[in-house]
Design a protein around this motif. Structure first.
Motif, PDB file in Angstrom:
ATOM      1  N   GLY A 375       0.997  -1.101  -0.254  1.00  0.00           N
ATOM      2  CA  GLY A 375       0.061  -0.035  -0.006  1.00  0.00           C
ATOM      3  C   GLY A 375       0.856   1.450   0.104  1.00  0.00           C
ATOM      4  O   GLY A 375       0.429   2.328  -0.676  1.00  0.00           O
ATOM      5  N   ALA A 376       2.187   1.141   0.733  1.00  0.00           N
ATOM      6  CA  ALA A 376       2.916   2.379   0.923  1.00  0.00           C
ATOM      7  C   ALA A 376       3.479   2.364  -0.466  1.00  0.00           C
ATOM      8  O   ALA A 376       3.641   3.931  -1.144  1.00  0.00           O
ATOM      9  CB  ALA A 376       3.931   2.247   1.632  1.00  0.00           C
ATOM     10  N   GLY A 377       3.761   1.548  -1.333  1.00  0.00           N
ATOM     11  CA  GLY A 377       4.332   1.642  -2.696  1.00  0.00           C
ATOM     12  C   GLY A 377       3.316   2.196  -3.632  1.00  0.00           C
ATOM     13  O   GLY A 377       3.733   3.369  -4.270  1.00  0.00           O
ATOM     14  N   ILE A 378       2.112   1.665  -3.539  1.00  0.00           N
ATOM     15  CA  ILE A 378       1.156   2.405  -4.390  1.00  0.00           C
ATOM     16  C   ILE A 378       0.876   3.792  -4.143  1.00  0.00           C
ATOM     17  O   ILE A 378       0.578   4.691  -5.099  1.00  0.00           O
ATOM     18  CB  ILE A 378      -0.112   1.402  -4.483  1.00  0.00           C
ATOM     19  CG1 ILE A 378       0.136  -0.191  -4.685  1.00  0.00           C
ATOM     20  CG2 ILE A 378      -1.244   1.864  -5.087  1.00  0.00           C
ATOM     21  CD1 ILE A 378      -0.953  -1.050  -4.783  1.00  0.00           C
ATOM     22  N   GLY A 379       0.756   4.046  -2.715  1.00  0.00           N
ATOM     23  CA  GLY A 379       0.369   5.319  -2.304  1.00  0.00           C
ATOM     24  C   GLY A 379       1.411   6.314  -2.640  1.00  0.00           C
ATOM     25  O   GLY A 379       1.142   7.438  -3.234  1.00  0.00           O
ATOM     26  N   ALA A 380       2.700   5.933  -2.689  1.00  0.00           N
ATOM     27  CA  ALA A 380       3.935   6.708  -2.898  1.00  0.00           C
ATOM     28  C   ALA A 380       3.777   7.083  -4.447  1.00  0.00           C
ATOM     29  O   ALA A 380       3.978   8.420  -4.723  1.00  0.00           O
ATOM     30  CB  ALA A 380       4.926   5.920  -2.652  1.00  0.00           C
ATOM     31  N   ILE A 381       3.379   6.145  -5.251  1.00  0.00           N
ATOM     32  CA  ILE A 381       3.237   6.627  -6.598  1.00  0.00           C
ATOM     33  C   ILE A 381       2.056   7.494  -6.955  1.00  0.00           C
ATOM     34  O   ILE A 381       2.220   8.397  -7.751  1.00  0.00           O
ATOM     35  CB  ILE A 381       3.068   5.221  -7.651  1.00  0.00           C
ATOM     36  CG1 ILE A 381       4.271   4.204  -7.267  1.00  0.00           C
ATOM     37  CG2 ILE A 381       2.864   5.527  -9.033  1.00  0.00           C
ATOM     38  CD1 ILE A 381       4.304   2.882  -7.845  1.00  0.00           C
ATOM     39  N   ILE A 382       0.883   7.268  -6.334  1.00  0.00           N
ATOM     40  CA  ILE A 382      -0.279   7.988  -6.573  1.00  0.00           C
ATOM     41  C   ILE A 382      -0.103   9.267  -6.109  1.00  0.00           C
ATOM     42  O   ILE A 382      -0.522  10.423  -6.538  1.00  0.00           O
ATOM     43  CB  ILE A 382      -1.476   7.297  -5.916  1.00  0.00           C
ATOM     44  CG1 ILE A 382      -1.614   6.191  -6.674  1.00  0.00           C
ATOM     45  CG2 ILE A 382      -2.619   8.157  -5.934  1.00  0.00           C
ATOM     46  CD1 ILE A 382      -2.875   5.462  -5.733  1.00  0.00           C
ATOM     47  N   SER A 383       0.676   9.403  -4.956  1.00  0.00           N
ATOM     48  CA  SER A 383       0.820  10.873  -4.233  1.00  0.00           C
ATOM     49  C   SER A 383       1.701  11.779  -4.809  1.00  0.00           C
ATOM     50  O   SER A 383       1.475  12.969  -4.807  1.00  0.00           O
ATOM     51  CB  SER A 383       1.463  10.598  -2.890  1.00  0.00           C
ATOM     52  OG  SER A 383       3.008  10.075  -2.967  1.00  0.00           O
ATOM     53  N   VAL A 384       2.568  11.450  -5.835  1.00  0.00           N
ATOM     54  CA  VAL A 384       3.358  12.423  -6.568  1.00  0.00           C
ATOM     55  C   VAL A 384       2.441  13.285  -7.482  1.00  0.00           C
ATOM     56  O   VAL A 384       2.523  14.516  -7.259  1.00  0.00           O
ATOM     57  CB  VAL A 384       4.393  11.912  -7.595  1.00  0.00           C
ATOM     58  CG1 VAL A 384       5.326  12.662  -8.486  1.00  0.00           C
ATOM     59  CG2 VAL A 384       5.347  11.238  -6.592  1.00  0.00           C
ATOM     60  N   PRO A 385       1.444  12.605  -8.237  1.00  0.00           N
ATOM     61  CA  PRO A 385       0.616  13.327  -9.229  1.00  0.00           C
ATOM     62  C   PRO A 385      -0.541  14.213  -8.371  1.00  0.00           C
ATOM     63  O   PRO A 385      -0.882  15.088  -8.705  1.00  0.00           O
ATOM     64  CB  PRO A 385      -0.085  12.455  -9.929  1.00  0.00           C
ATOM     65  CG  PRO A 385       0.261  11.050  -9.570  1.00  0.00           C
ATOM     66  CD  PRO A 385       1.396  11.212  -8.755  1.00  0.00           C
ATOM     67  N   VAL A 386      -0.808  13.520  -7.252  1.00  0.00           N
ATOM     68  CA  VAL A 386      -1.845  14.194  -6.180  1.00  0.00           C
ATOM     69  C   VAL A 386      -1.181  15.517  -5.563  1.00  0.00           C
ATOM     70  O   VAL A 386      -1.756  16.590  -5.706  1.00  0.00           O
ATOM     71  CB  VAL A 386      -2.336  13.335  -5.178  1.00  0.00           C
ATOM     72  CG1 VAL A 386      -3.271  14.013  -4.180  1.00  0.00           C
ATOM     73  CG2 VAL A 386      -2.940  12.045  -5.755  1.00  0.00           C
ATOM     74  N   SER A 387      -0.014  15.431  -5.149  1.00  0.00           N
ATOM     75  CA  SER A 387       0.655  16.338  -4.697  1.00  0.00           C
ATOM     76  C   SER A 387       0.841  17.490  -5.650  1.00  0.00           C
ATOM     77  O   SER A 387       0.769  18.660  -5.244  1.00  0.00           O
ATOM     78  CB  SER A 387       2.047  15.899  -3.964  1.00  0.00           C
ATOM     79  OG  SER A 387       1.667  15.047  -3.033  1.00  0.00           O
ATOM     80  N   ASN A 388       1.300  17.105  -6.937  1.00  0.00           N
ATOM     81  CA  ASN A 388       1.523  18.178  -7.929  1.00  0.00           C
ATOM     82  C   ASN A 388       0.491  18.644  -8.419  1.00  0.00           C
ATOM     83  O   ASN A 388       0.465  19.850  -8.669  1.00  0.00           O
ATOM     84  CB  ASN A 388       2.449  17.352  -9.166  1.00  0.00           C
ATOM     85  CG  ASN A 388       3.799  17.126  -8.720  1.00  0.00           C
ATOM     86  OD1 ASN A 388       4.560  17.750  -7.766  1.00  0.00           O
ATOM     87  ND2 ASN A 388       4.678  16.223  -9.463  1.00  0.00           N
ATOM     88  N   SER A 389      -0.643  17.917  -8.332  1.00  0.00           N
ATOM     89  CA  SER A 389      -1.766  18.671  -8.812  1.00  0.00           C
ATOM     90  C   SER A 389      -2.339  19.893  -7.883  1.00  0.00           C
ATOM     91  O   SER A 389      -2.835  20.778  -8.068  1.00  0.00           O
ATOM     92  CB  SER A 389      -3.040  17.738  -9.105  1.00  0.00           C
ATOM     93  OG  SER A 389      -3.649  17.168  -7.688  1.00  0.00           O
ATOM     94  N   LEU A 390      -1.984  19.359  -6.500  1.00  0.00           N
ATOM     95  CA  LEU A 390      -2.242  20.623  -5.575  1.00  0.00           C
ATOM     96  C   LEU A 390      -1.235  21.826  -5.648  1.00  0.00           C
ATOM     97  O   LEU A 390      -1.891  22.969  -5.290  1.00  0.00           O
ATOM     98  CB  LEU A 390      -1.955  20.017  -4.195  1.00  0.00           C
ATOM     99  CG  LEU A 390      -2.351  20.676  -3.023  1.00  0.00           C
ATOM    100  CD1 LEU A 390      -3.939  20.977  -2.962  1.00  0.00           C
ATOM    101  CD2 LEU A 390      -1.917  19.974  -1.556  1.00  0.00           C
ATOM    102  N   LEU A 391      -0.235  21.438  -5.903  1.00  0.00           N
ATOM    103  CA  LEU A 391       0.827  22.383  -6.496  1.00  0.00           C
ATOM    104  C   LEU A 391       0.750  23.210  -7.594  1.00  0.00           C
ATOM    105  O   LEU A 391       1.515  24.246  -7.941  1.00  0.00           O
ATOM    106  CB  LEU A 391       2.323  22.062  -6.223  1.00  0.00           C
ATOM    107  CG  LEU A 391       2.613  21.582  -4.495  1.00  0.00           C
ATOM    108  CD1 LEU A 391       3.994  20.639  -4.773  1.00  0.00           C
ATOM    109  CD2 LEU A 391       2.773  22.642  -3.892  1.00  0.00           C
ATOM    110  N   ALA A 392       0.099  22.782  -8.636  1.00  0.00           N
ATOM    111  CA  ALA A 392       0.042  23.118  -9.831  1.00  0.00           C
ATOM    112  C   ALA A 392      -0.227  24.576 -10.178  1.00  0.00           C
ATOM    113  O   ALA A 392       0.397  25.302 -10.527  1.00  0.00           O
ATOM    114  CB  ALA A 392      -0.798  22.163 -10.930  1.00  0.00           C
TER     115      ALA A 392
END
Length: 488
Positions: A375-392
């Motif tokens: 779950g941490a691996g999958i969440g880490a992969i998902i979190s990059v675009p999620v975080s970047n969309s927040l920062l976009a």
């Protein structure tokens, strides 16, 4: 070792049930890692906003104090007192500013100095005006007989009119040399006098015509359209010549009778020191006709939206954990009922209650640990675009803002008039009031670092322990003979 081997055998034998438990923990792990990443991104944004909107303190007129002793019936004394108080506004010298800035509460400071002067230039006069000099709003009248306002900035940081877009360079650039004899003038004044970048203008002391100063024009600026300009032919700043404080101080040094108005800005270390700094200024002799003004409301409003996002993320995390714990609790209770006979057999052949509990706990921990890692691996992969969309939006906004500021200063393309790149340490590397580029996360460890992984594992194992705690208590109360009897 026997307990661990038995736990692995039990996991393999009950694949369906353990896959269900693992799936739930995996979903929780993904949600938690993404939420923690959003929390990290939000913290990064809040930090950038706090840097962008530094706590600024300026000195303004304390009108309440000025008016409290005013007596309309006393036409002589009160008006004289009022005039004295008003004149004290212009009494803040550069030495006073440096004295005020010499404080543990001040991180940095800058200031502007304004002075009435004459020049060899033709003054721009509005045909519909009453003939008085056009002065920028907010400037004090220095010399009614002077035709121009000479405004000196101590640094690029102090040039708020350009940073905020009120003034924009149309030709040339704002010089980074704040010691040289250079200036920039309004485009309307330049057109009226046929002045181009590189030309030299003469500044004349308004009260002593023998004192003259040569300034080189490095840029021509345009004032943003002002709806309050009314029927005026020229903009408010048409007769304002912008230079550096070194030039204004040189003129002042040659004629001590000149009246210079100053506008200091102090960058404070934090919002918590405002009252202490205000008290310190009073102790250093700041007139009671003046007061400290800050931008605290602006700073707080700037971070409120992103703080709400972080609060939402934390709330979502808590809800996820509560629901996940309840679901695991129910599954563990069902699992316990299904394996009641197995517990009775183990207890009958002599296994202690503590070892039975330990075996059940080992099974859950193994399944939880594996699920958390995946779950941490999958969440880490998902979190990059999620975080970047927040920062976009913030990344785009910061870049646009820096580009706009660059254009205002005449350096939108990062090149000087000769086409050469601006040297490092000059404008290109400058951070205007903390406005810098917010960087996107380009790797998994940027969004989900080691700290997040440790927190994730800790949270996952904690909810596993909480959800199976009732099962452990129930096992302690089970009687093997009663269980076998119920089975038969």
């Amino acid at each position: 070792m026997y307990i661990l081997k038995n736990a692995l055998t039990s996991i393999n034998r009950n694949k369906g049930r353990n896959i269900l438990i693992g799936s739930i923990i995996l979903v929780i792990a993904c949600a938690v890692s993404v939420t923690l990443a959003i929390n990290n991104s939000s913290s990064s944004l809040i930090k950038s906003y706090e840097d962008k909107y530094e706590v600024e303190a300026t000195i303004g007129v304390n009108r309440e104090n000025m008016m409290k002793d005013f007596n309309p019936e006393d036409r002589g004394g009160s008006k004289e007192d009022m005039r004295e108080k008003f004149n004290s506004i212009n009494s803040i010298s550069v030495d006073d500013i440096k004295n005020y800035a010499d404080s543990k509460y001040v991180k940095s400071y800058y200031y502007t100095l304004s002075l009435g002067v004459n020049s060899n230039l033709t003054k721009a006069e509005n045909s519909l005006s009453d003939g008085k000099m056009d002065r920028p709003k907010g400037d004090f009248n220095n010399n009614d007989s002077s035709d121009f306002t000479l405004k000196g900035y101590s640094s690029i940081d102090s040039m708020n009119d350009f940073i905020e877009g009120s003034y924009t360079i149309t030709d040339g650039e704002v010089s980074t040399d704040f010691e040289g004899n250079n200036c920039i003038i309004n485009n309307e004044l330049a057109t009226l006098n046929n002045i181009k970048v590189g030309d030299t203008i003469t500044i004349i002391d308004g009260s002593n015509e023998d004192n003259t100063y040569e300034l080189t024009v490095t840029g021509i600026y345009k004032e943003k359209e002002d709806s309050d300009n009314g029927l005026k032919m020229f903009s408010n700043s048409v007769n304002t010549i912008i230079t550096n404080t070194n030039v204004v101080n040189n003129i002042k040094n040659n004629n001590s009778d000149l009246n210079i108005s100053s506008a200091p800005t102090f960058i404070l270390t934090s919002s918590d020191v405002v009252e202490s700094f205000e008290k310190e200024l009073t102790e250093k002799g700041l007139s009671d006709s003046l007061k400290l003004e800050t931008n605290l409301d602006q700073v707080q409003n700037a971070t409120s939206t992103i703080s709400n996002v972080r609060t939402f993320a934390i709330t979502f995390l808590i809800i996820t954990l509560v629901i996940g714990t309840i679901i695991l609790f129910v599954i563990n209770m069902i699992n316990l009922r299904e394996r009641k006979y197995e517990i009775g057999v183990l207890r009958t052949i002599g296994m202690k209650k503590s070892k039975v509990c330990l075996q059940f706990l080992c099974e859950l921990m193994i399944v939880s640990f594996v699920s958390l890692i995946i779950g941490a691996g999958i969440g880490a992969i998902i979190s990059v675009p999620v975080s970047n969309s927040l920062l976009a939006n913030e990344i785009s906004s910061a870049k646009n803002e820096m580009n706009e500021i660059g254009k205002n200063f005449g350096r939108g393309n990062g090149l000087d008039n000769s086409g050469n790149k601006v040297p490092r340490g000059g404008f290109n590397n400058k951070s205007f009031k903390g406005v810098t580029n917010i960087q996107a996360f380009d790797s998994i460890d940027a969004a989900v670092d080691f700290k997040v992984l440790v927190e994730l594992l800790g949270i996952g194992l904690l909810i596993t322990l909480i959800s199976c705690s009732s099962s452990m208590i129930s096992i302690q109360k089970f009687s093997p003979l009663t269980i076998l009897k119920e089975r038969s």
